[in-house]
Design an enzyme around this catalytic site. Structure first.
Site, mmCIF file in Angstrom:
data_model
loop_
_atom_site.group_PDB
_atom_site.id
_atom_site.type_symbol
_atom_site.label_atom_id
_atom_site.label_comp_id
_atom_site.label_asym_id
_atom_site.label_seq_id
_atom_site.Cartn_x
_atom_site.Cartn_y
_atom_site.Cartn_z
ATOM 1 N N GLU A 52 32.574 44.690 8.292
ATOM 2 C CA GLU A 52 33.080 44.885 9.649
ATOM 3 C C GLU A 52 34.453 44.229 9.794
ATOM 4 O O GLU A 52 34.592 43.027 9.552
ATOM 5 C CB GLU A 52 32.088 44.272 10.649
ATOM 6 C CG GLU A 52 30.742 44.992 10.626
ATOM 7 C CD GLU A 52 29.593 44.162 11.195
ATOM 8 O OE1 GLU A 52 29.841 43.057 11.715
ATOM 9 O OE2 GLU A 52 28.440 44.625 11.087
ATOM 10 N N LEU A 92 29.303 49.467 12.621
ATOM 11 C CA LEU A 92 28.808 48.127 12.910
ATOM 12 C C LEU A 92 27.294 48.059 12.750
ATOM 13 O O LEU A 92 26.553 48.259 13.714
ATOM 14 C CB LEU A 92 29.186 47.820 14.363
ATOM 15 C CG LEU A 92 29.909 46.509 14.608
ATOM 16 C CD1 LEU A 92 30.444 46.486 16.018
ATOM 17 C CD2 LEU A 92 29.002 45.339 14.343
ATOM 18 N N ALA A 93 26.846 47.814 11.560
ATOM 19 C CA ALA A 93 25.406 47.793 11.296
ATOM 20 C C ALA A 93 25.185 47.090 9.963
ATOM 21 O O ALA A 93 25.523 47.621 8.909
ATOM 22 C CB ALA A 93 24.855 49.217 11.253
ATOM 23 N N GLU A 94 24.626 45.885 10.026
ATOM 24 C CA GLU A 94 24.559 45.060 8.820
ATOM 25 C C GLU A 94 23.534 45.570 7.812
ATOM 26 O O GLU A 94 23.749 45.493 6.603
ATOM 27 C CB GLU A 94 24.252 43.605 9.195
ATOM 28 C CG GLU A 94 25.372 42.914 9.966
ATOM 29 C CD GLU A 94 25.484 43.367 11.424
ATOM 30 O OE1 GLU A 94 24.531 44.003 11.922
ATOM 31 O OE2 GLU A 94 26.515 43.083 12.063
ATOM 32 N N GLN A 129 29.795 39.338 9.056
ATOM 33 C CA GLN A 129 30.868 38.704 9.835
ATOM 34 C C GLN A 129 30.599 37.216 10.120
ATOM 35 O O GLN A 129 31.494 36.397 10.043
ATOM 36 C CB GLN A 129 31.102 39.480 11.116
ATOM 37 C CG GLN A 129 32.478 39.228 11.697
ATOM 38 C CD GLN A 129 32.918 40.368 12.584
ATOM 39 O OE1 GLN A 129 32.331 40.603 13.641
ATOM 40 N NE2 GLN A 129 33.945 41.093 12.160
ATOM 41 N N PHE A 130 29.355 36.891 10.449
ATOM 42 C CA PHE A 130 28.951 35.498 10.657
ATOM 43 C C PHE A 130 27.532 35.330 10.124
ATOM 44 O O PHE A 130 26.762 36.297 10.085
ATOM 45 C CB PHE A 130 28.955 35.130 12.150
ATOM 46 C CG PHE A 130 30.326 34.871 12.710
ATOM 47 C CD1 PHE A 130 30.847 33.581 12.755
ATOM 48 C CD2 PHE A 130 31.095 35.920 13.177
ATOM 49 C CE1 PHE A 130 32.108 33.352 13.268
ATOM 50 C CE2 PHE A 130 32.364 35.688 13.696
ATOM 51 C CZ PHE A 130 32.873 34.405 13.744
ATOM 52 N N PHE A 151 24.732 36.847 11.998
ATOM 53 C CA PHE A 151 24.805 38.314 12.109
ATOM 54 C C PHE A 151 24.445 38.996 10.791
ATOM 55 O O PHE A 151 24.545 40.203 10.660
ATOM 56 C CB PHE A 151 26.183 38.740 12.610
ATOM 57 C CG PHE A 151 26.551 38.079 13.907
ATOM 58 C CD1 PHE A 151 25.587 37.907 14.895
ATOM 59 C CD2 PHE A 151 27.824 37.594 14.131
ATOM 60 C CE1 PHE A 151 25.897 37.267 16.087
ATOM 61 C CE2 PHE A 151 28.134 36.952 15.328
ATOM 62 C CZ PHE A 151 27.176 36.784 16.315
ATOM 63 N N PRO A 187 20.237 41.158 10.549
ATOM 64 C CA PRO A 187 19.790 42.566 10.491
ATOM 65 C C PRO A 187 19.721 43.113 9.058
ATOM 66 O O PRO A 187 19.038 44.090 8.814
ATOM 67 C CB PRO A 187 20.859 43.316 11.302
ATOM 68 C CG PRO A 187 21.439 42.287 12.215
ATOM 69 C CD PRO A 187 21.406 41.001 11.427
ATOM 70 N N HIS A 242 26.870 31.608 15.779
ATOM 71 C CA HIS A 242 28.040 31.635 14.900
ATOM 72 C C HIS A 242 28.066 30.450 13.943
ATOM 73 O O HIS A 242 29.064 30.240 13.280
ATOM 74 C CB HIS A 242 29.335 31.625 15.727
ATOM 75 C CG HIS A 242 29.582 32.891 16.482
ATOM 76 N ND1 HIS A 242 28.885 33.235 17.612
ATOM 77 C CD2 HIS A 242 30.450 33.910 16.246
ATOM 78 C CE1 HIS A 242 29.314 34.405 18.060
ATOM 79 N NE2 HIS A 242 30.259 34.842 17.253
#
Ligand SMILES: Cc1ncc(C[n+]2csc(CCOP(=O)(O)OP(=O)(O)O)c2C)c(N)n1
Ligand SMILES: [Mg+2]
Lengths: 374, 327
Positions: free
Chosen positions: B30, B59-61, B83-84, B87, B90, B130
């Site tokens: 992402e 946007l979909a892990e 990204q973090f 996150f 998923p 985060h």
């Protein structure tokens, strides 16, 4: 290539009508074995139909034999595709040698139709190992049990193929229940955005174990789920191997030509229990099953082919004999001895076992040697 | 040649050099394309290598990781960015049920050489979701390698090694160290994945740390030296595979140990370290091994994170409790 800059997706279209499935599933041969004309769809050539028929006979025999092996305790479990054989056969027959199949636990008959040795194909269900065949050599991914997760792998295999510039197409198979999983949606979305050559093939057999389709979705059909991602959806009679060959064949050709993914929903029915461990009497009336028996995929093909003189009693006998020998091979091949060694439990966790895994393997070796000494 | 650079610079250089060295390496996730990632680790890669080698995904892990698995099955070496830390959840099913198991499921026939880069842990004043220290989830999963660098040179070397590894590697990048500068010579090889290193020699007690806790442990050792106590610091670098040999040799040499980690201590990597060392070094120990970890609470809001994070004082207090009266 097909990756773009900025906000310009060259494939985005505002014209949505062509993404919608037909109102009725595509049918080319009706349950009584009569051909039915269908706009925009063509009857496959006789050779393809006869080939499919022979494969149907084998697939049915495979299902029957596997069920029998469960009853004898020689298979741990078998999710049968009885009644869904047209789907099993067609999704493989439309593929080329270099294409990939991503099957579920229910698709062992498709794996065998792909040419995988039946005994190797049953390794998982027999409890010998998690997967028994070589995915690279057979171009068949290991059977997926975590629902819909493998659809994303299918997208990845197809995307890698596109990046390399080869024309591989991937057939990604799942059930109706699996379309409720998040990964189903992510797979369709990724495939659409990257325009990967994947055919998503949903066998809608109306049940996910005990839960009927109405509890999975309020969509008009599962094929309608394509439009939200910009993917064309098509519905097909899942017990009509001719219609399946046509619809899936077109989807594969489109994907190979660079026109992107497609979603195909085959309407069929799970005639038998989910697996041998299931008890359908707890959630459905047996009367519900009866009409589907009359829609059997094999009898309608046989009627059609015989009516046209494309097969006769001798051919039917020949295909039956081939199926019998496959079944005999299954009985002979599924012995009691485990095919894998305990060392393999440690050998394939990483490319090289860690020092800790070596220690643990030595513990088992020691236990076994003391047991032997006793 | 030695140069002064940040861990972010070093990671960027590692990706660049990996993309140059091997055509099958691809980077995606992402905002990793034109933006260069929210931490700029992929800065300039799309410009240099094109959008087929470094690209943004939807946007979909789970989608990112699942696609990476398929690409790896078909000859690629994907390096994906979550990204973090929080996150990445998923993608957990894809990691645990597929990335970690593919080689095993296929009886050794199909490996999936994927690197999952995770900007990780706290100390940057980040709001909730985060700042998680998620290493235990990964380390508990057979089939994954889990590494965490603590300085720019190691970040470069470990990431290059991760990309070359035939197995999936969870690459934990301590966010709070991204922009700390250090002298590094990127042409000097670092020890392989699976090896811990002694970062500071000492004779009285051993501090065992990894990732973001290493600089804190080094600071504590420096402070202890002022008070006349000589602390050794071991940087695990690689949580899986775990280097029992180096860690145990270090603890045997001092007879006392404190494990330092940001993650909550219960059922954690730090508990595993204590268990392993105790099993192997019991007779060399002069005191029970202590732990200085995050508390067993959800990561605190920014204004309270200082209460949670292992500090020099807390480490020194733990060292003080190592039964010196019996020395
Ligand atoms: C992620 C996940 N959740 C639950 C299950 C347990 N499970 C196995 S099969 C099945 C039903 C799936 O139904 P469907 O997708 O329609 O396929 P079918 O079995 O009818 O072929 C369930 C719930 C699973 N395998 N994976
Ligand atoms: Mg179903």
């Amino acid at each position: 290539m097909f990756i773009w800059r900025g906000n310009q997706n060259p494939f985005m279209t505002r014209d949505a009508a062509h993404l919608l499935p037909s109102t009725e599933p595509v049918t080319l041969i009706d349950p009584d074995g009569h051909p039915v004309p269908c706009d925009g769809h063509e009857m496959p050539d006789p050779q393809a139909l006869v080939r499919a028929y022979a494969a149907l006979i084998t697939a049915r025999r495979f299902n029957d034999q596997a069920n029998a092996l469960v009853r004898q305790g020689r298979l741990a479990v078998y999710p049968s595709s009885h009644g869904q054989e047209a789907c099993q056969v067609a999704c493989v027959q439309v593929l080329g040698d270099g294409d990939w199949l991503f099957p579920t636990y229910r698709d062992t008959a498709a794996i065998v139709a792909r040419g995988v040795d039946p005994v190797q194909a049953l390794t998982l269900l027999r409890g010998d190992w998690h997967s028994g065949y070589d995915p690279q050599a057979t171009r068949v991914a290991p059977q997926a049990t975590p629902l819909a997760t493998h659809l994303l792998h299918a997208v990845g295999v197809a995307h890698a193929a596109r990046l390399r510039g080869d024309d591989t197409v991937v057939m990604a198979v799942c059930g109706d229940g699996a379309t409720s999983e998040g990964d189903f949606h992510e797979a369709l979305n990724f495939a659409a955005v990257f325009r990967t050559p994947v055919v998503f093939f949903v066998q809608n057999n109306e049940y996910a174990i005990s839960v009927p389709l109405a509890r999975q979705t309020a969509a008009p059909s599962l094929a309608h789920k394509g439009i939200g991602y910009g993917i064309p959806g098509e519905r097909v009679d899942g017990n009509d191997v001719a219609a399946l060959l046509d619809v899936l064949g077109t989807a594969v050709d489109r994907a190979r030509a660079g026109e992107g993914p497609q979603l195909v929903e085959a309407h069929t029915y799970r005639v038998q229990a989910h697996t041998n461990a299931d008890d359908p009497s707890r959630y459905r009336e047996s009367g519900e099953v009866t009409p589907w028996l009359a829609r059997d995929p094999i009898t309608r093909m046989e009627t059609y082919l015989r009516g046209r003189g494309l097969i006769g009693a001798d051919k039917i006998r020949e295909y039956g004999a081939a199926a019998d020998s496959l079944a005999a091979g299954m009985r002979a091949g599924l012995g009691d001895e485990p095919v894998a060694d305990y060392r393999e439990l440690f050998a394939y966790v990483y490319a090289e076992p860690t020092p800790q895994l070596r220690e643990q393997m030595a513990v088992v070796a020691d236990e076994l040697s003391r047991e032997e000494a006793r | 040649m030695p140069e002064k650079l940040t861990m972010a610079n070093a990671l960027n250089r590692a990706l660049r050099d990996a993309l140059r060295a091997d055509d099958s390496v691809v980077v995606f996730g992402e905002d990793v394309g034109p933006l260069g990632g929210v931490f700029r680790i992929t800065d300039g890669l799309t410009a240099e290598f094109g959008e087929q080698r470094c690209f943004d995904t939807p946007l979909a892990e789970s989608g990112i990781l699942g696609m990476a698995i398929g690409m790896a099955m078909n000859g690629m070496r994907p390096v994906v960015e979550m990204q973090f830390d929080a996150f990445a959840y998923p993608a957990f099913e894809q990691l645990v049920s597929h990335a970690a198991k593919m080689r095993n499921r296929t009886r050794g026939r199909v490996g999936v050489p994927i690197v999952v880069r995770v900007p990780y842990a706290g100390g940057i004043g980040g709001v909730e979701h985060h700042c998680d220290s998620s290493e235990a989830y990964y380390a508990h999963t057979p089939g994954l390698h889990v590494v965490a660098p603590s300085d720019p040179a190691d970040a470069y070397g470990l990431l290059r090694a991760a990309v070359e590894s035939p197995d999936p590697v969870i690459f934990l990048e301590p966010k709070k160290l991204y922009f700390s500068r250090a002298e590094a010579d990127l042409s000097t090889p670092v020890p392989p994945i699976g090896q811990a290193v002694v970062r500071r020699d000492g004779t009285d007690a051993t501090l065992i740390a990894y990732g973001p806790a290493v600089p804190v442990a080094l600071e504590a050792a420096e402070a202890a030296a002022q008070e006349g106590r000589s602390l050794q610091v071991v940087d695990l670098r690689s949580i899986v595979p775990f280097d029992d040999e180096t860690v145990c040799a270090a603890v045997r040499s001092t007879g006392r140990a404190v494990v330092v980690a940001e993650a909550a201590g219960f059922a954690s990597v730090s508990s595993e370290v204590v268990a392993r060392v105790t099993e192997r070094c019991f007779h060399s120990l002069h005191a029970p091994i202590r732990r200085v970890t995050g508390f067993d609470i959800p990561y605190p809001p920014p204004k309270l994170e200082h209460v949670h994070l292992p500090s020099v004082d807390r480490i020194l207090d733990a060292v003080d409790e190592l039964q010196w009266e019996y020395a």
